[in-house]
Design a protein around this motif. Structure first.
Motif, short mmCIF file in Angstrom:
data_model
loop_
_atom_site.label_atom_id
_atom_site.label_comp_id
_atom_site.label_asym_id
_atom_site.label_seq_id
_atom_site.Cartn_x
_atom_site.Cartn_y
_atom_site.Cartn_z
N TYR A 1 0.87 -1.32 -0.01
CA TYR A 1 -0.08 -0.02 0.02
C TYR A 1 0.87 1.20 -0.03
CZ TYR A 1 -3.53 3.59 1.60
OH TYR A 1 -4.12 4.54 1.58
N ASP A 2 1.93 1.14 0.85
CA ASP A 2 2.73 2.39 1.01
C ASP A 2 3.27 2.56 -0.54
OD1 ASP A 2 1.98 2.39 3.52
OD2 ASP A 2 4.04 2.00 4.28
N ALA B 1 0.87 4.16 -2.63
CA ALA B 1 0.72 5.39 -2.27
C ALA B 1 1.58 6.50 -2.95
CB ALA B 1 0.63 5.65 -0.68
N HIS B 2 2.99 6.03 -2.70
CA HIS B 2 4.14 6.99 -3.00
C HIS B 2 4.04 7.10 -4.62
CE1 HIS B 2 6.26 7.91 0.36
NE2 HIS B 2 6.22 6.66 0.88
N ILE C 1 1.22 9.39 -5.54
CA ILE C 1 1.67 10.72 -5.10
C ILE C 1 2.54 11.28 -6.21
CG2 ILE C 1 2.82 12.18 -3.56
CD1 ILE C 1 1.44 10.38 -1.24
N ASP C 2 3.31 10.63 -6.63
CA ASP C 2 4.40 10.89 -7.67
C ASP C 2 3.59 11.16 -9.05
OD1 ASP C 2 6.38 10.87 -6.27
OD2 ASP C 2 7.20 8.76 -7.02
N ALA D 1 0.29 11.94 -9.08
CA ALA D 1 -0.48 13.35 -8.99
C ALA D 1 0.46 14.51 -8.99
CB ALA D 1 -1.08 13.42 -7.51
N GLU D 2 1.67 14.41 -8.70
CA GLU D 2 2.64 15.53 -8.86
C GLU D 2 3.04 15.74 -10.19
OE1 GLU D 2 5.19 16.02 -5.52
OE2 GLU D 2 4.55 17.69 -6.49
N TRP E 1 -3.20 7.41 -10.44
CA TRP E 1 -3.64 8.12 -9.05
C TRP E 1 -4.95 7.18 -8.64
CZ3 TRP E 1 -3.15 10.88 -4.98
CH2 TRP E 1 -4.11 11.52 -4.35
N GLN E 2 -5.75 6.88 -9.50
CA GLN E 2 -6.83 5.96 -9.14
C GLN E 2 -6.57 4.92 -8.09
OE1 GLN E 2 -10.18 7.13 -9.22
NE2 GLN E 2 -9.82 9.01 -10.08
N ILE F 1 -5.00 4.17 -5.96
CA ILE F 1 -4.95 4.43 -4.28
C ILE F 1 -6.27 5.22 -3.76
CG2 ILE F 1 -3.86 6.76 -4.27
CD1 ILE F 1 -2.72 4.25 -2.13
N VAL F 2 -7.01 5.63 -4.60
CA VAL F 2 -8.03 6.54 -4.01
C VAL F 2 -9.09 5.48 -3.63
CG1 VAL F 2 -10.12 8.06 -4.51
CG2 VAL F 2 -7.70 8.61 -5.41
N LEU G 1 -3.58 21.68 -6.14
CA LEU G 1 -3.10 20.13 -5.90
C LEU G 1 -1.61 20.15 -5.57
CD1 LEU G 1 -3.65 17.36 -6.46
CD2 LEU G 1 -3.06 17.64 -9.04
N LEU H 1 -0.61 18.07 -2.25
CA LEU H 1 0.01 16.82 -2.33
C LEU H 1 1.26 17.01 -1.39
CD1 LEU H 1 0.30 16.26 -6.00
CD2 LEU H 1 -0.18 14.64 -4.11
N PRO I 1 2.05 7.66 4.60
CA PRO I 1 0.98 6.70 4.60
C PRO I 1 0.52 6.24 5.71
CG PRO I 1 2.57 6.19 2.79
CD PRO I 1 3.15 7.31 3.50
N PHE J 1 -4.10 10.59 7.24
CA PHE J 1 -3.67 10.19 5.85
C PHE J 1 -4.83 10.15 4.96
CE2 PHE J 1 -2.38 7.57 2.37
CZ PHE J 1 -1.44 8.24 1.76
N LEU K 1 -5.84 12.12 1.92
CA LEU K 1 -5.96 11.50 0.63
C LEU K 1 -7.50 11.93 -0.02
CD1 LEU K 1 -4.39 9.43 -0.95
CD2 LEU K 1 -6.18 7.73 0.10
N VAL L 1 -7.39 16.50 -7.17
CA VAL L 1 -7.28 15.99 -8.65
C VAL L 1 -8.38 16.01 -9.45
CG1 VAL L 1 -6.79 13.76 -9.92
CG2 VAL L 1 -5.33 14.49 -7.64
#
Lengths: 286, 153
Positions: free
Chosen positions: A132-133, A136-137, A140-141, A143-144, A164-165, A167-168, B16, B20, B28, B33, B37, B44
């Motif tokens: 999961y972690d 998530a990273h 996040i990247d 999304a960045e 991105w989706q 993790i949501v 965003l 972020l 996490p 979190f 999120l 997003v």
């Protein structure tokens, strides 16, 4: 002797028959009289019985009325006794069972309710957490990247948005904690000790109330009946102790309902509640 | 007019980035979190919609133009190369062109470009009709399928 003259003979015969007829008529008369007499006596008997029954009826009605009067008298008397100088048992205030003790009991129950992991489960769980972690990273990247993309690079937008989706809406699995296990064991032991201690105190007070013929509180009588059922005093005391402990633990102060409203969610409290309901219904049975 | 969606997209992207940063700072494992999120997910979505608005502003006129061209070409083809079998592809193309003409960008986040593709496929089909007759309707159907796949998935 034989008559030679036939007419004479016939006359004799007629004479004899007449006599017979007369005697028969007499007998019938007698029988009729007898029957009439019998009938009369039976009627009289029936009339007597009816009269007796009517009398009994009246008496029963009277008795019912007096029983009713007695019942009302009893109710009134009961109320007077309750209102009067009878000493009452107090099962509602427990200064000797303090907040820390209750907190310890609740902590123990929580520890029992908590799921314990086997080593294998803990391993897979830890792996899931790591996965999961990592996701998530990555998300996040991604999304960045969305914050810097030019608007017409559609395929890149799609790719990053998809990433991105992932993790949501996902929950991070709860990580198993090695220290938690030892802590749980300690909490369980402390909880058990606290329960034993509280139960002893409560039982002592209930036994004292029984010994001194104190008047139980309304909720207690509602739940457990006016007294221990014969031959089951020990079980009854055990259940009564649990009822009081339940009230203490879950902070129920209703004067009429012993257990308060039923808990909705599953768990230790629900189990105890259901058990107490069943046991107490048993004790209230006539 | 065209600058406004761009400015909004830039704003959204900036928001965003801020969300972020908070999310990364929390990590996490931290208890807030999930909340962060969810907030970031909202941001997003907002960015995606802002980008769609940019695309919509950019593609409204081209989409309309392609659709109008398709309609005119269909008229020419129907009159010049009239054929019962060709009528199928021409009518399908005209239907797609009408849909794009009425609403050139649609509502989904990937829809503006999908509609461009569908209209272009319809135009191609009309142009091919004199050669391929009714078979050109396959191009229209492919365009519509692409459009649906992009929009509904």
């Amino acid at each position: 002797m034989k008559n030679i003259d036939p007419v004479k003979a016939l006359d004799d015969k007629v004479e004899r028959l007449k006599k017979d007829l007369k005697s028969l008529g007499d007998r019938i008369d007698n029988a009729q009289t007898d029957a009439a007499q019998h009938k009369l006596s039976t009627t009289n008997q029936v009339r007597d019985t009816t009269r007796k029954i009517a009398k009994t009826n009246e008496r029963v009605t009277e008795l019912a009325e007096s029983v009713h009067r007695l019942e009302r008298l009893l109710v009134a008397l009961n109320r007077k006794v309750r209102a009067g100088e009878t000493r009452k048992a107090d099962f509602d205030t427990w200064p000797e069972i303090g907040k820390p003790l209750i907190a310890r009991i609740l902590a123990g129950q929580e520890a029992y309710a908590r799921k314990t992991f086997t080593p294998q489960e803990a391993k897979t769980r830890r792996r899931a957490v790591a996965e999961y972690d990592r996701q998530a990273h990555e998300a996040i990247d991604a999304a960045e990247a969305l914050t810097t993309l030019p608007p017409n690079a559609e395929s890149l937008w799609r790719k990053k948005y998809k990433q991105w989706q992932t993790i949501v809406g996902k929950q991070r699995p709860e990580a198993p904690d090695d220290n938690e296990h030892a802590g749980d064991a300690a909490a369980k032991t402390a909880g058990n000790e606290a329960v034993a201690q509280a139960r002893e105190l409560i039982r002592a007070r209930i036994e004292d109330a029984v010994a001194n013929d104190l008047l139980f509180p309304a909720w207690f009588e509602n739940m457990l009946g006016p007294a221990a059922p014969p031959g089951k005093a020990d079980d009854w005391l055990y259940t009564a102790t649990d009822v009081v402990l339940y009230r203490l633990l879950h902070d129920i102060t209703s004067p009429a309902s012993a257990l308060g409203t039923a808990p909705q969610e599953q768990g230790h409290r629900r189990t105890l509640h259901d058990r107490l309901i069943v046991e107490c219904a048993d004790y209230r049975k006539p | 007019m065209a600058a406004e969606p761009f400015a909004r997209l830039a704003d959204r992207q900036h928001a965003l980035r801020t969300a972020l940063r908070a999310l990364q700072a929390a990590g996490p494992g931290s208890p807030d979190f999930p909340v962060l999120l969810a907030e970031t997910a909202k941001e997003v979505e907002a960015v995606m919609h802002a980008r769609r608005d940019v695309e919509a502003a950019r593609l409204t006129v081209p989409n309309r133009a392609i659709a109008a061209g398709t309609a005119i070409a269909a008229l020419v083809v129907v009159i010049g190369w009239f054929d019962g079998w060709s009528l199928l592809s021409v009518l399908l193309a005209v239907a797609v062109a009408a849909a794009v003409l009425v609403d050139p960008v649609g509502r989904g986040i990937w829809e503006p470009r999908a509609r461009t593709a569908a209209a272009a496929a319809a135009l191609l089909a009309v142009v091919l009709t004199p050669l391929a007759n009714g078979w050109a309707s396959l191009a229209v159907l492919a365009g519509v399928a692409w459009w649906a796949w992009r929009t509904l998935r």
